[in-house]
Enzyme design. Structure first.
Site, mmCIF file in Angstrom:
data_model
loop_
_atom_site.group_PDB
_atom_site.id
_atom_site.type_symbol
_atom_site.label_atom_id
_atom_site.label_comp_id
_atom_site.label_asym_id
_atom_site.label_seq_id
_atom_site.Cartn_x
_atom_site.Cartn_y
_atom_site.Cartn_z
ATOM 1 N NE ARG A 49 -45.318 -23.770 47.932
ATOM 2 C CZ ARG A 49 -44.537 -22.788 47.513
ATOM 3 N NH1 ARG A 49 -43.522 -22.391 48.249
ATOM 4 N NH2 ARG A 49 -44.767 -22.202 46.363
ATOM 5 C CG ASP A 51 -52.559 -20.337 51.717
ATOM 6 O OD1 ASP A 51 -51.340 -20.420 51.452
ATOM 7 O OD2 ASP A 51 -53.405 -19.855 50.945
ATOM 8 C CE1 TYR A 109 -56.082 -26.985 48.190
ATOM 9 C CE2 TYR A 109 -55.645 -27.312 45.856
ATOM 10 C CZ TYR A 109 -55.199 -27.014 47.130
ATOM 11 O OH TYR A 109 -53.871 -26.743 47.342
ATOM 12 N NE ARG A 196 -58.619 -18.480 51.811
ATOM 13 C CZ ARG A 196 -57.730 -17.855 52.574
ATOM 14 N NH1 ARG A 196 -56.451 -18.254 52.578
ATOM 15 N NH2 ARG A 196 -58.085 -16.831 53.316
#
Length: 255
Positions: A49, A51, A109, A196
């Site tokens: 998932r 954001d 990522y 992040r």
């Protein structure tokens, strides 16, 4: 039968992947479009998932269906019916044991930073703008402390629902291409806001606000309040998932 899709999406217009009260979300758009092509209600499951504002170049989803469609029919049909910010790249019938989330062995990522004096106009929704100087070599050196199996509690959101903060980081590298500094990570799984928060911490090293070794101290301290800020979502991209080879996901040209 079980069908898997490779999906790309621009995260800017969506409130994340997962269906929620705020709309639109990537999941709800996919489910509406796939249900239309299948001619029955469909629920999709994703590999990871993302954001609000986070994009993906190779998200993997799967769903159950009784509809008989060729891969080409799935791709063309769904892409005709779906939000313009989402595109199905490929479709493949998979074994019933395949699960987009639980069969995955790693996820990847990329975080992209534009390091220059002038704000971006092009692709600004998929970049984080940082004023120079920014030492990408020191950021890369610091990122190496994250490799291996660790308790990543220092880098997860207070809203993270994972029962276990231990993850295995397989790759962590930072490099520069022109004005862009690219941070790439691959792990067995990630915690909420983990990338992040890591990037926000590495930025302090890149700006010479903290020494390289500080990242190891933060990791071992397991205290989120000691790490850097949460970097903005728009620089983050979900770039891929790996599965056991037997599933042949993603498919190659001969599949």
């Amino acid at each position: 039968m079980r069908i898997a899709f490779g999906v790309e999406y621009d995260g800017q217009p969506f409130y994340g992947f997962q269906t929620q009260k705020q709309e639109p979300t990537v999941q709800s758009c996919l489910e509406k479009a796939v249900s239309k092509v299948a001619n029955h209600p469909v629920r999709v499951i994703c590999a990871g998932r993302t954001d609000t504002g986070v994009s993906a170049t190779q998200q993997i989803i799967h769903f159950e269906t009784t509809a008989v469609r060729t891969p080409r029919q799935w791709v063309l049909g769904v892409n005709t019916a779906i939000h313009e910010g989402v595109s199905v790249l490929w479709a493949k019938q998979v074994d019933d044991t395949f699960h987009a989330r639980f069969s995955a062995t790693s996820r990847s990522y990329q975080y992209r930073i534009l390091c220059r004096k002038v704000r971006p106009a092009i692709n600004r929704h998929q970049l984080t703008w940082v004023l120079p100087p920014l030492d990408h070599k020191k950021m890369h050196e610091a990122a190496q402390y994250l490799l291996g199996e660790h308790d990543f509690n220092a880098f997860r959101s207070s809203k993270c629902q994972a029962n276990n903060p231990v993850r295995t980081m397989h790759e962590a590298r930072v490099y520069q291409v022109g004005d862009h500094i690219i941070c790439e990570f691959r792990a067995n799984a990630f915690l909420h806001h983990m990338i992040r928060n890591i990037v926000g911490t590495l930025l302090k090293v890149g700006k010479a606000e903290r020494p390289v070794q500080w990242v190891e101290e933060v990791l071992l301290g397991k205290d989120r309040t000691k790490a850097g800020m949460t970097a903005p979502p728009n620089g983050l991209m979900f770039t891929g998932v790996t599965y056991p080879h037997s599933y042949r996901v993603p498919p190659n040209e001969t599949d």
